[in-house]
Design a protein around this motif. Structure first.
Motif, PDB file in Angstrom:
ATOM      1  N   MET A   1       0.840  -1.195   0.000  1.00 37.45           N
ATOM      2  CA  MET A   1       0.000   0.000   0.000  1.00 37.45           C
ATOM      3  C   MET A   1       0.879   1.250   0.000  1.00 37.45           C
ATOM      4  O   MET A   1       1.898   1.291   0.681  1.00 37.45           O
ATOM      5  CB  MET A   1      -0.886  -0.022   1.268  1.00 37.45           C
ATOM      6  CG  MET A   1      -2.071   0.900   1.224  1.00 37.45           C
ATOM      7  SD  MET A   1      -3.413   0.284   0.169  1.00 37.45           S
ATOM      8  CE  MET A   1      -4.569  -0.351   1.382  1.00 37.45           C
ATOM      9  N   VAL A   2       0.485   2.246  -0.777  1.00 37.22           N
ATOM     10  CA  VAL A   2       1.137   3.553  -0.699  1.00 37.22           C
ATOM     11  C   VAL A   2       0.053   4.589  -0.425  1.00 37.22           C
ATOM     12  O   VAL A   2      -1.108   4.402  -0.793  1.00 37.22           O
ATOM     13  CB  VAL A   2       1.899   3.936  -1.992  1.00 37.22           C
ATOM     14  CG1 VAL A   2       2.977   2.921  -2.327  1.00 37.22           C
ATOM     15  CG2 VAL A   2       0.960   4.137  -3.158  1.00 37.22           C
ATOM     16  N   ARG A   3       0.463   5.660   0.246  1.00 39.06           N
ATOM     17  CA  ARG A   3      -0.468   6.755   0.519  1.00 39.06           C
ATOM     18  C   ARG A   3       0.011   8.027  -0.159  1.00 39.06           C
ATOM     19  O   ARG A   3       1.174   8.395  -0.031  1.00 39.06           O
ATOM     20  CB  ARG A   3      -0.527   7.033   2.035  1.00 39.06           C
ATOM     21  CG  ARG A   3      -1.397   6.092   2.837  1.00 39.06           C
ATOM     22  CD  ARG A   3      -1.277   6.394   4.338  1.00 39.06           C
ATOM     23  NE  ARG A   3       0.009   5.977   4.860  1.00 39.06           N
ATOM     24  CZ  ARG A   3       0.524   6.356   6.040  1.00 39.06           C
ATOM     25  NH1 ARG A   3      -0.135   7.211   6.808  1.00 39.06           N
ATOM     26  NH2 ARG A   3       1.697   5.913   6.437  1.00 39.06           N
ATOM     27  N   LEU A   4      -0.898   8.672  -0.859  1.00 39.22           N
ATOM     28  CA  LEU A   4      -0.679  10.054  -1.290  1.00 39.22           C
ATOM     29  C   LEU A   4      -1.201  10.927  -0.154  1.00 39.22           C
ATOM     30  O   LEU A   4      -2.377  10.836   0.210  1.00 39.22           O
ATOM     31  CB  LEU A   4      -1.458  10.332  -2.577  1.00 39.22           C
ATOM     32  CG  LEU A   4      -1.551  11.800  -2.995  1.00 39.22           C
ATOM     33  CD1 LEU A   4      -0.173  12.403  -3.227  1.00 39.22           C
ATOM     34  CD2 LEU A   4      -2.414  11.934  -4.256  1.00 39.22           C
ATOM     35  N   ILE A   5      -0.311  11.733   0.423  1.00 40.62           N
ATOM     36  CA  ILE A   5      -0.692  12.532   1.583  1.00 40.62           C
ATOM     37  C   ILE A   5      -0.697  14.007   1.198  1.00 40.62           C
ATOM     38  O   ILE A   5       0.285  14.524   0.650  1.00 40.62           O
ATOM     39  CB  ILE A   5       0.252  12.267   2.767  1.00 40.62           C
ATOM     40  CG1 ILE A   5       0.165  10.777   3.143  1.00 40.62           C
ATOM     41  CG2 ILE A   5      -0.089  13.169   3.959  1.00 40.62           C
ATOM     42  CD1 ILE A   5       1.008  10.368   4.330  1.00 40.62           C
ATOM     43  N   ALA A   6      -1.834  14.651   1.461  1.00 41.35           N
ATOM     44  CA  ALA A   6      -1.984  16.085   1.200  1.00 41.35           C
ATOM     45  C   ALA A   6      -2.169  16.783   2.540  1.00 41.35           C
ATOM     46  O   ALA A   6      -3.082  16.443   3.299  1.00 41.35           O
ATOM     47  CB  ALA A   6      -3.182  16.349   0.293  1.00 41.35           C
ATOM     48  N   LEU A   7      -1.283  17.728   2.830  1.00 45.11           N
ATOM     49  CA  LEU A   7      -1.356  18.502   4.069  1.00 45.11           C
ATOM     50  C   LEU A   7      -1.747  19.925   3.710  1.00 45.11           C
ATOM     51  O   LEU A   7      -0.988  20.640   3.036  1.00 45.11           O
ATOM     52  CB  LEU A   7       0.004  18.495   4.770  1.00 45.11           C
ATOM     53  CG  LEU A   7       0.471  17.126   5.277  1.00 45.11           C
ATOM     54  CD1 LEU A   7       1.961  17.172   5.612  1.00 45.11           C
ATOM     55  CD2 LEU A   7      -0.335  16.707   6.490  1.00 45.11           C
ATOM     56  N   TYR A   8      -2.935  20.323   4.125  1.00 41.21           N
ATOM     57  CA  TYR A   8      -3.455  21.651   3.800  1.00 41.21           C
ATOM     58  C   TYR A   8      -3.125  22.629   4.912  1.00 41.21           C
ATOM     59  O   TYR A   8      -3.440  22.375   6.081  1.00 41.21           O
ATOM     60  CB  TYR A   8      -4.975  21.603   3.618  1.00 41.21           C
ATOM     61  CG  TYR A   8      -5.398  20.827   2.402  1.00 41.21           C
ATOM     62  CD1 TYR A   8      -5.670  19.460   2.491  1.00 41.21           C
ATOM     63  CD2 TYR A   8      -5.505  21.442   1.157  1.00 41.21           C
ATOM     64  CE1 TYR A   8      -6.040  18.739   1.361  1.00 41.21           C
ATOM     65  CE2 TYR A   8      -5.876  20.724   0.030  1.00 41.21           C
ATOM     66  CZ  TYR A   8      -6.141  19.376   0.145  1.00 41.21           C
ATOM     67  OH  TYR A   8      -6.498  18.660  -0.973  1.00 41.21           O
ATOM     68  N   ASN A   9      -2.538  23.759   4.542  1.00 40.70           N
ATOM     69  CA  ASN A   9      -2.269  24.807   5.523  1.00 40.70           C
ATOM     70  C   ASN A   9      -3.583  25.399   6.029  1.00 40.70           C
ATOM     71  O   ASN A   9      -4.642  25.227   5.415  1.00 40.70           O
ATOM     72  CB  ASN A   9      -1.413  25.908   4.897  1.00 40.70           C
ATOM     73  CG  ASN A   9      -0.004  25.418   4.579  1.00 40.70           C
ATOM     74  OD1 ASN A   9       0.401  24.327   5.009  1.00 40.70           O
ATOM     75  ND2 ASN A   9       0.734  26.209   3.820  1.00 40.70           N
ATOM     76  N   GLN A  10      -3.495  26.098   7.160  1.00 40.25           N
ATOM     77  CA  GLN A  10      -4.676  26.720   7.759  1.00 40.25           C
ATOM     78  C   GLN A  10      -5.301  27.704   6.771  1.00 40.25           C
ATOM     79  O   GLN A  10      -4.650  28.676   6.373  1.00 40.25           O
ATOM     80  CB  GLN A  10      -4.278  27.477   9.038  1.00 40.25           C
ATOM     81  CG  GLN A  10      -3.683  26.607  10.145  1.00 40.25           C
ATOM     82  CD  GLN A  10      -4.694  25.750  10.872  1.00 40.25           C
ATOM     83  OE1 GLN A  10      -5.910  25.891  10.670  1.00 40.25           O
ATOM     84  NE2 GLN A  10      -4.218  24.842  11.699  1.00 40.25           N
ATOM     85  N   PRO A  11      -6.547  27.486   6.377  1.00 34.12           N
ATOM     86  CA  PRO A  11      -7.187  28.416   5.423  1.00 34.12           C
ATOM     87  C   PRO A  11      -7.657  29.690   6.119  1.00 34.12           C
ATOM     88  O   PRO A  11      -7.895  29.697   7.329  1.00 34.12           O
ATOM     89  CB  PRO A  11      -8.387  27.620   4.915  1.00 34.12           C
ATOM     90  CG  PRO A  11      -8.715  26.665   6.019  1.00 34.12           C
ATOM     91  CD  PRO A  11      -7.429  26.373   6.758  1.00 34.12           C
TER      92      PRO A  11
END
Lengths: 104, 104
Positions: A1-11
């Motif tokens: 398994m691989v994960r694409l990880i998206a970390l969103y900054n504080q909007p």
């Protein structure tokens, strides 16, 4: 398994961000070919400091090649374009290869 | 379950970083009270760009209060001091509350 990880900054406007993510972005992500699952987790700070991130999205695939196929698909390209419309505060993307993960 | 997530920036000397993490830092982390597990994953880039991060460490606890207890413990304080000796390239810490996670 691989994960694409998206970390969103504080909007600037969390409610608008949440609505766009839920109503526009997530439906695009769900169209990724090969997608095995998506986990959305809010990020909290540590030691009294705010978290640099607002939201973490973890998208799972069986392999890196299946992830790359998803990114190259029509839905993958559309999600990239959509990111630019609602993630103006910034987003950091990387891939975690869980097949190579170890326990400390 | 909650995860304390540490994202390490690309070190100048990956071999020295790996050795310090394995031989010095991981043994401290393993002494955290309440620790349920540690997953170490190397971070890969996407779309031909390098990953901003070198290593992701995910440390699991049953609850946020157990995580905070671990951070306040002697091992928690020692790991904070040790971070400053080997993570000069930078490290980003945040907490993911998986109990509140949702599927997209």
């Amino acid at each position: 398994m691989v994960r694409l990880i998206a970390l969103y900054n504080q909007p600037d406007d969390p409610a608008a961000f949440d609505a766009h993510y839920r109503d526009v972005h997530a439906p695009i992500v769900r169209r990724y070919p090969n997608l095995r699952g998506v986990r959305l987790t809010t990020a909290d700070g540590l030691g009294g400091r705010p978290s640099p991130f607002y939201l973490m999205a973890e998208m799972s695939f069986d392999s890196r090649s299946e992830l790359d196929e998803a990114m190259a698909s029509e839905a993958g390209r559309e999600s990239g374009r959509d990111l630019r419309t609602f993630a103006q505060a910034g987003v950091t993307l990387f891939v975690a290869d869980d097949a190579a993960a170890t326990d400390a």
